[in-house]
Design an enzyme around this catalytic site. Structure first.
Site, mmCIF file in Angstrom:
data_model
loop_
_atom_site.group_PDB
_atom_site.id
_atom_site.type_symbol
_atom_site.label_atom_id
_atom_site.label_comp_id
_atom_site.label_asym_id
_atom_site.label_seq_id
_atom_site.Cartn_x
_atom_site.Cartn_y
_atom_site.Cartn_z
ATOM 1 N N ARG A 1 15.805 -9.027 0.602
ATOM 2 C CA ARG A 1 14.611 -8.731 1.455
ATOM 3 C C ARG A 1 15.423 -8.482 2.767
ATOM 4 N NH1 ARG A 1 9.298 -10.923 1.448
ATOM 5 N NH2 ARG A 1 8.606 -11.385 -0.689
ATOM 6 N N ASP B 1 -2.267 -13.580 2.893
ATOM 7 C CA ASP B 1 -1.768 -14.802 2.285
ATOM 8 C C ASP B 1 -3.109 -15.829 2.280
ATOM 9 O OD1 ASP B 1 1.358 -14.514 2.055
ATOM 10 O OD2 ASP B 1 0.255 -13.617 3.688
ATOM 11 N N ARG C 1 -5.654 -14.802 0.159
ATOM 12 C CA ARG C 1 -5.575 -15.271 -1.440
ATOM 13 C C ARG C 1 -5.826 -16.669 -1.440
ATOM 14 N NH1 ARG C 1 -0.024 -11.623 -0.939
ATOM 15 N NH2 ARG C 1 -0.831 -9.443 -2.167
ATOM 16 N N HIS D 1 5.338 -14.637 6.387
ATOM 17 C CA HIS D 1 4.781 -14.046 5.168
ATOM 18 C C HIS D 1 5.659 -13.714 4.120
ATOM 19 C CE1 HIS D 1 2.506 -11.036 3.007
ATOM 20 N NE2 HIS D 1 3.442 -10.218 3.042
HETATM 21 P P1 NAD Z 1 5.291 3.532 0.283
HETATM 22 O O1 NAD Z 1 6.713 3.686 0.253
HETATM 23 O O2 NAD Z 1 4.259 3.885 -0.548
HETATM 24 O O3 NAD Z 1 4.703 4.063 1.813
HETATM 25 C C1 NAD Z 1 5.898 4.208 2.804
HETATM 26 C C2 NAD Z 1 5.465 5.629 3.568
HETATM 27 O O4 NAD Z 1 6.007 5.624 4.924
HETATM 28 C C3 NAD Z 1 5.917 6.952 2.880
HETATM 29 O O5 NAD Z 1 4.599 7.824 2.812
HETATM 30 C C4 NAD Z 1 6.992 7.216 3.918
HETATM 31 O O6 NAD Z 1 6.878 8.856 3.688
HETATM 32 C C5 NAD Z 1 6.481 6.895 5.300
HETATM 33 N N1 NAD Z 1 7.568 6.771 6.059
HETATM 34 C C6 NAD Z 1 9.026 6.629 5.760
HETATM 35 N N2 NAD Z 1 9.550 6.942 7.034
HETATM 36 C C7 NAD Z 1 8.678 7.281 8.049
HETATM 37 C C8 NAD Z 1 8.843 7.400 9.275
HETATM 38 N N3 NAD Z 1 9.809 7.755 10.077
HETATM 39 N N4 NAD Z 1 7.588 7.975 10.043
HETATM 40 C C9 NAD Z 1 6.503 8.082 9.303
HETATM 41 N N5 NAD Z 1 6.293 7.699 7.999
HETATM 42 C C10 NAD Z 1 7.500 7.078 7.652
HETATM 43 O O7 NAD Z 1 5.232 2.041 0.698
HETATM 44 P P2 NAD Z 1 3.812 0.877 0.631
HETATM 45 O O8 NAD Z 1 3.629 0.493 -0.524
HETATM 46 O O9 NAD Z 1 2.777 1.806 1.444
HETATM 47 O O10 NAD Z 1 4.302 -0.184 1.706
HETATM 48 C C11 NAD Z 1 4.501 0.027 3.093
HETATM 49 C C12 NAD Z 1 5.079 -1.053 3.851
HETATM 50 O O11 NAD Z 1 4.016 -2.335 3.757
HETATM 51 C C13 NAD Z 1 6.432 -1.889 2.895
HETATM 52 O O12 NAD Z 1 7.070 -2.460 3.854
HETATM 53 C C14 NAD Z 1 5.700 -2.878 2.014
HETATM 54 O O13 NAD Z 1 6.389 -3.967 1.649
HETATM 55 C C15 NAD Z 1 4.684 -3.508 3.157
HETATM 56 N N6 NAD Z 1 3.603 -4.326 2.636
HETATM 57 C C16 NAD Z 1 3.426 -5.268 3.547
HETATM 58 C C17 NAD Z 1 2.193 -6.189 3.171
HETATM 59 C C18 NAD Z 1 1.899 -7.371 4.101
HETATM 60 O O14 NAD Z 1 1.080 -8.219 3.764
HETATM 61 N N7 NAD Z 1 2.034 -7.300 5.484
HETATM 62 C C19 NAD Z 1 1.476 -6.055 1.698
HETATM 63 C C20 NAD Z 1 1.838 -5.060 1.104
HETATM 64 C C21 NAD Z 1 2.698 -4.226 1.515
#
Ligand code: NAD
Length: 349
Positions: free
Chosen positions: A116, A176, A179, A203
């Site tokens: 992580r 969470d 859930r 988280h």
């Molecule tokens: P993903 O890879 O599908 O999407 C990430 C997007 O960010 C991509 O479209 C990419 O092109 C874009 N990106 C990268 N650099 C960028 C920049 N400089 N400017 C603009 N856009 C940019 O990933 P995802 O599945 O959508 O997940 C996104 C994030 O959310 C991850 O870090 C994931 O771990 C997190 N997440 C958090 C939770 C939560 O509860 N907080 C839950 C699920 C996922």
């Protein structure tokens, strides 16, 4: 009407006017939301937001402009099924005028053999590029961070944004908590809306369930009469299921998107409508339970100005110890991701 009553009526009228004004302000016209990152989370959140009618304008920004455009075109075609929403795409400058900016941008998920912490280091590079430019465009917005590790990325956003601290929050353990409430609702066969329970802290793996304050309709869990008692073994199993839910979903569909999208719509709606809703978002702890120097989740009042107040749960001793351990895990991760200055400055406050 005698004079006393007239005065009383006037006072009541004035009070009604005041509360009407406040209500009107709270129910004000849906505004503009910018979404940075149109991946699984960003695109699903955009869809849920458009369907919710909570925003009048949605701006999508992604480093891959074709991707942002494709999602926007697809979303345009869902608008006729609901309330009017204008969908825009653009660079960071398109965030101008946004009431809320939601950051979901990230450098992908965990790679094989990666920790992580490695993810924090990679996403920190993305945030150092994104946050200053978005703040330039939308200096008055409230920022909601979803990118993982969300507590560390919230700290970094606060560090880079240089705006009032209440206006930066992480989605934290809102997901969470949902859930957990889902599992408790199923176990006690009641509507999840009547389950009051909080996941607090990180988280992530060190998250803590505040069992001592959990209740259904005001009744403590161990006082609820069910054919099989809700014992410690079942409680621990439920805590594990809550904690590992994301891994289980990812093992099957490759990513999570619907529930985090729901959590983000809930947070953004609370901000836009100035609901003053109690949500377990991530924000800096400043002395509560003897903790400082990190962002973590505690039940907080969320309204138009962001995190308006963090509430103090009456935790028992084991929960306090677990929360301190969770704060330590976030701090270690933040320091290794280069946020030493943040942790020591916040500790000194
Ligand atoms: P993903 O890879 O599908 O999407 C990430 C997007 O960010 C991509 O479209 C990419 O092109 C874009 N990106 C990268 N650099 C960028 C920049 N400089 N400017 C603009 N856009 C940019 O990933 P995802 O599945 O959508 O997940 C996104 C994030 O959310 C991850 O870090 C994931 O771990 C997190 N997440 C958090 C939770 C939560 O509860 N907080 C839950 C699920 C996922």
């Amino acid at each position: 009407m005698n004079r006393g009553l007239t005065r009383l009526a006037n006072v009541r009228h004035a009070r009604c006017m005041r509360s009407d004004d406040t209500m009107k302000q709270r129910m004000r016209t849906p505004g503009r939301v910018a979404i940075i990152g149109a991946g699984h989370v960003g695109a699903t959140f955009a869809f849920a937001l458009v369907r919710s009618g909570a925003a009048a304008e949605v701006v999508i920004v992604d480093i891959d402009p074709a991707r942002a455009e494709g999602e926007a075109m697809d979303l345009d075609h869902v608008v006729p099924f609901g309330r009017p929403v204008r969908i825009e795409v653009g660079g960071y400058e398109a965030c101008a005028g946004a009431d809320v900016v939601v950051i979901t941008a990230g450098a992908g998920d965990l790679r094989k053999g990666e920790t992580r912490l490695d993810l924090a280091v990679r996403n920190a590079i993305v945030f150092r590029e994104v946050v200053p430019r978005v703040v330039d465009a939308a200096p008055d917005a409230v920022f909601v961070v979803a990118t993982n590790p969300v507590d560390v990325m919230t700290m970094l956003t606060r560090e880079l944004a240089g705006i009032a601290s209440s206006r930066v929050m992480g989605s934290g353990t809102v997901l969470d908590t949902a859930r957990l409430r889902f599992l408790l609702a199923k176990r006690f066969d009641v509507d999840a809306a009547n389950v009051h329970a909080h996941v607090i802290g990180e988280h992530g793996d060190s998250e803590v369930i505040a069992w001592s304050t959990a209740n259904v309709g005001g009744v403590q869990l161990d006082e609820l009469v069910t054919p099989i008692p809700f014992d410690d073994v079942e409680r621990d199993a439920m805590a594990r299921t809550t904690r590992e839910a994301a891994y289980e979903v990812i093992a099957r569909k490759g990513y999570t998107s619907f529930a985090i999208a729901g959590a983000l719509v809930r947070i953004v709606t609370a901000i836009m409508r100035d609901e003053r809703a109690v949500l377990s978002v991530s924000s800096p702890v400043s002395g509560a339970y003897g903790l400082t120097g990190v962002c973590l989740s505690l039940p907080s009042i969320v309204g138009r100005d962001g995190v308006e107040r963090v509430l103090n749960l009456a935790l028992d001793v084991p929960e306090r110890v677990a929360l301190a351990r969770s704060a330590e895990a976030i701090r270690a991760s933040a320091v290794s991701a280069g946020l030493d200055a943040f942790t020591s400055r916040e500790r000194a406050r």
